[in-house]
Write an enzyme that holds these catalytic residues in place. Structure first.
Site, PDB file in Angstrom:
ATOM      1  N   ARG A  49       0.832  -1.216   0.000  1.00  0.00           N
ATOM      2  CA  ARG A  49       0.000   0.000   0.000  1.00  0.00           C
ATOM      3  C   ARG A  49       0.866   1.266   0.000  1.00  0.00           C
ATOM      4  O   ARG A  49       0.427   2.327  -0.430  1.00  0.00           O
ATOM      5  CB  ARG A  49      -0.981   0.013   1.186  1.00  0.00           C
ATOM      6  CG  ARG A  49      -1.901   1.243   1.165  1.00  0.00           C
ATOM      7  CD  ARG A  49      -3.123   1.122   2.081  1.00  0.00           C
ATOM      8  NE  ARG A  49      -2.821   0.570   3.376  1.00  0.00           N
ATOM      9  CZ  ARG A  49      -2.254   1.268   4.371  1.00  0.00           C
ATOM     10  NH1 ARG A  49      -1.950   2.534   4.210  1.00  0.00           N
ATOM     11  NH2 ARG A  49      -2.007   0.676   5.517  1.00  0.00           N
ATOM     12  N   TYR A 103     -14.152  13.599 -18.588  1.00  0.00           N
ATOM     13  CA  TYR A 103     -14.584  12.215 -18.442  1.00  0.00           C
ATOM     14  C   TYR A 103     -15.778  12.168 -17.475  1.00  0.00           C
ATOM     15  O   TYR A 103     -15.764  12.847 -16.438  1.00  0.00           O
ATOM     16  CB  TYR A 103     -13.410  11.386 -17.917  1.00  0.00           C
ATOM     17  CG  TYR A 103     -13.779   9.984 -17.539  1.00  0.00           C
ATOM     18  CD1 TYR A 103     -14.091   9.048 -18.518  1.00  0.00           C
ATOM     19  CD2 TYR A 103     -13.832   9.594 -16.210  1.00  0.00           C
ATOM     20  CE1 TYR A 103     -14.443   7.756 -18.175  1.00  0.00           C
ATOM     21  CE2 TYR A 103     -14.183   8.298 -15.859  1.00  0.00           C
ATOM     22  CZ  TYR A 103     -14.484   7.393 -16.840  1.00  0.00           C
ATOM     23  OH  TYR A 103     -14.834   6.113 -16.504  1.00  0.00           O
ATOM     24  N   ASP A 175      -5.438  15.363 -17.193  1.00  0.00           N
ATOM     25  CA  ASP A 175      -5.706  13.948 -17.424  1.00  0.00           C
ATOM     26  C   ASP A 175      -5.180  13.656 -18.833  1.00  0.00           C
ATOM     27  O   ASP A 175      -5.749  14.100 -19.827  1.00  0.00           O
ATOM     28  CB  ASP A 175      -7.221  13.705 -17.323  1.00  0.00           C
ATOM     29  CG  ASP A 175      -7.602  12.246 -17.542  1.00  0.00           C
ATOM     30  OD1 ASP A 175      -6.835  11.523 -18.202  1.00  0.00           O
ATOM     31  OD2 ASP A 175      -8.687  11.846 -17.074  1.00  0.00           O
ATOM     32  N   LYS A 200      -6.724   2.314 -19.962  1.00  0.00           N
ATOM     33  CA  LYS A 200      -6.912   2.570 -21.381  1.00  0.00           C
ATOM     34  C   LYS A 200      -5.610   2.262 -22.134  1.00  0.00           C
ATOM     35  O   LYS A 200      -5.186   1.136 -22.151  1.00  0.00           O
ATOM     36  CB  LYS A 200      -7.388   4.004 -21.583  1.00  0.00           C
ATOM     37  CG  LYS A 200      -8.483   4.441 -20.591  1.00  0.00           C
ATOM     38  CD  LYS A 200      -9.773   3.652 -20.739  1.00  0.00           C
ATOM     39  CE  LYS A 200     -10.764   3.853 -19.595  1.00  0.00           C
ATOM     40  NZ  LYS A 200     -11.060   5.221 -19.218  1.00  0.00           N
TER      41      LYS A 200
HETATM   42  C1  LIG Z   1     -11.565   5.853 -18.133  1.00  0.00           C
HETATM   43  C2  LIG Z   1     -11.126   7.218 -17.855  1.00  0.00           C
HETATM   44  C3  LIG Z   1     -10.943   7.660 -16.539  1.00  0.00           C
HETATM   45  C4  LIG Z   1     -11.249   6.785 -15.341  1.00  0.00           C
HETATM   46  O1  LIG Z   1     -10.390   5.710 -15.255  1.00  0.00           O
HETATM   47  P1  LIG Z   1     -10.729   4.305 -14.529  1.00  0.00           P
HETATM   48  O2  LIG Z   1      -9.484   3.538 -14.749  1.00  0.00           O
HETATM   49  O3  LIG Z   1     -11.944   3.746 -15.184  1.00  0.00           O
HETATM   50  O4  LIG Z   1     -10.977   4.630 -13.096  1.00  0.00           O
HETATM   51  C5  LIG Z   1     -10.483   8.952 -16.351  1.00  0.00           C
HETATM   52  N1  LIG Z   1     -10.229   9.777 -17.390  1.00  0.00           N
HETATM   53  C6  LIG Z   1     -10.400   9.382 -18.658  1.00  0.00           C
HETATM   54  C7  LIG Z   1     -10.105  10.343 -19.767  1.00  0.00           C
HETATM   55  C8  LIG Z   1     -10.858   8.104 -18.941  1.00  0.00           C
HETATM   56  O5  LIG Z   1     -11.050   7.731 -20.214  1.00  0.00           O
END
Ligand SMILES: *Cc1c(COP(=O)(O)O)cnc(C)c1O
Length: 388
Positions: A49, A103, A175, A200
């Site tokens: 952790r 998102y 992000d 992703k």
């Molecule tokens: C999928 C996604 C998230 C969230 O991610 P998780 O791994 O599902 O928690 C955040 N930002 C973007 C742009 C995403 O496509």
């Protein structure tokens, strides 16, 4: 070997790798102990952790080097990365500025959690850095954006945004999920903190939930503390999968970029397509800035058909290779309607305000042979009845 001086494709493969001195195996081993002898020579508590097992630090170092940051924390999801970063820097009475297109999960987090914690925020309905400057208040702590943003592929001038934020001593967070460090390195443009949904492109195979935070050692300190407290750190076995996925990130992104550019061009010239949003098209409003700050335009594109709403579903149903699914950024092509998926929780009015119509289609272009993808879309478009 100084891994920082190497090119991205080489870093994907070699950066951070831990070589076990006994076996001399090529791959970082999976060290899955949760208990470690204490006191040890470093006097450090080793515990998953805390994100300090060798399997975890290996993949974190690879990502830090790829993004050009000093430090990386690997998290159990993209939302863990986003929530931990925001909560590490925000407290009751603070003010945050968000871009209005984000998102869906991030929007839910803002609406549910920030409100509950007494944190104020404003949404900027513009891509212009100067409009973000106008939204800065005395108690503004942080500006948070996505570029390219989900699902309209909005592009924000990151260098200009970072400059304005620095003048006002406001932190910037991006992000970078859609671009990945292969296509865009925001820290080099002056952005302070990068977050990712590693679920992703970083992992890229639709088989792992993970996230990451990359920044300087100084800015990481409060985030690290917060990560241990909230406990959303990535487990050791998943770190191995993420490291494995990252080895082909450069190769995959090159193919995603190429396929998406070709598909965007094909769709753009098709009589049954009303509009295509892809930063690689000269017609895209963010194209000029994207060309300056990105080295590839990515694998995500959105489009609208020139048809009755019922035909949108008929089109998706006729696809044979491209699969209707939630999520994105993996080797296979996936398609969805943001109004029903990523932005389904928003009210129709909120969606309309953001420019997300019910017939907007989002396509995550995979790395299949482009000829098969073009043929698939081409045959499915014959199901579309054009508006009279
Ligand atoms: C999928 C996604 C998230 C969230 O991610 P998780 O791994 O599902 O928690 C955040 N930002 C973007 C742009 C995403 O496509």
């Amino acid at each position: 070997m100084k891994k920082k001086a190497l090119k991205a494709n080489t870093q994907c493969i070699h950066a951070g790798t831990y070589t076990d001195p006994k076996s001399l195996g090529i791959n970082t081993p999976i060290f899955n102990s949760t208990a470690h002898v204490f006191p040890n020579v470093q006097g450090k508590i080793v515990y998953p952790r805390h994100l300090n097992t060798l399997t975890q630090t290996a993949v974190a170092e690879k990502l830090a080097i790829l993004e050009g940051g000093q430090n990386c924390l690997v998290m159990s999801s993209g939302m863990a990365a986003i929530s931990t970063t925001l909560l590490a820097y925000l407290k009751q009475g603070d003010h945050v500025i968000f871009h209005n297109v984000l998102y869906g999960g991030t929007q839910d987090f803002i609406n549910d959690e920030l409100t509950r914690h007494g944190i104020q925020f404003d949404m900027v309905h513009s891509n212009k850095a100067r409009d973000f400057a106008r939204a800065i208040k005395k108690n503004t702590v942080l500006i948070y954006v996505e570029s390219p943003a989900n699902p309209l592929l909005d592009i924000i001038d990151l260098k200009a945004l970072a400059q304005i934020a620095r003048q006002h001593r406001v932190l910037t967070v991006i992000d970078n999920t859609f671009a990945t460090p292969i296509n865009q390195r925001p820290l080099e443009l002056g952005i302070d903190i990068v977050v990712h949904s590693g679920t992703k492109y970083l992992n890229g195979h639709s088989d792992l939930l993970c996230g990451a935070i990359i920044t300087s050692s100084r800015l990481m300190k409060p985030i690290h503390r917060c990560a241990l407290n909230y406990g959303g750190t990535l487990d050791t076995l998943s770190c191995y999968l993420l490291e494995r996925g990252l080895k082909t990130l450069g190769l995959r992104m090159a193919q995603h970029n190429q396929n998406a550019q070709a598909l965007a061009k094909f769709l753009n010239g098709h009589p049954r397509v009303k509009k295509v949003l892809y930063p690689g098209l000269a017609s895209h409003p963010g194209h000029k800035i994207a060309r300056q700050q990105m080295s590839g335009f990515g694998g995500m594109l959105s489009f609208e058909l020139n048809c009755e709403p019922s035909s949108v579903k008929a089109f998706i149903k006729r696809l044979r290779i491209i699969t209707p699914a939630i999520s994105l950024g993996s080797v296979e092509s996936l398609i969805c309607l943001p109004s029903e998926t990523s932005h389904g929780k928003l009210t129709p009015k909120q969606r309309q305000k953001q420019g997300i119509s019910d017939s907007l289609i989002r396509l995550s272009v995979g790395i299949e042979d482009i000829r098969d993808l073009v043929n698939d879309i081409s045959q499915a478009l014959t199901a579309v009845k054009t508006k009279a």
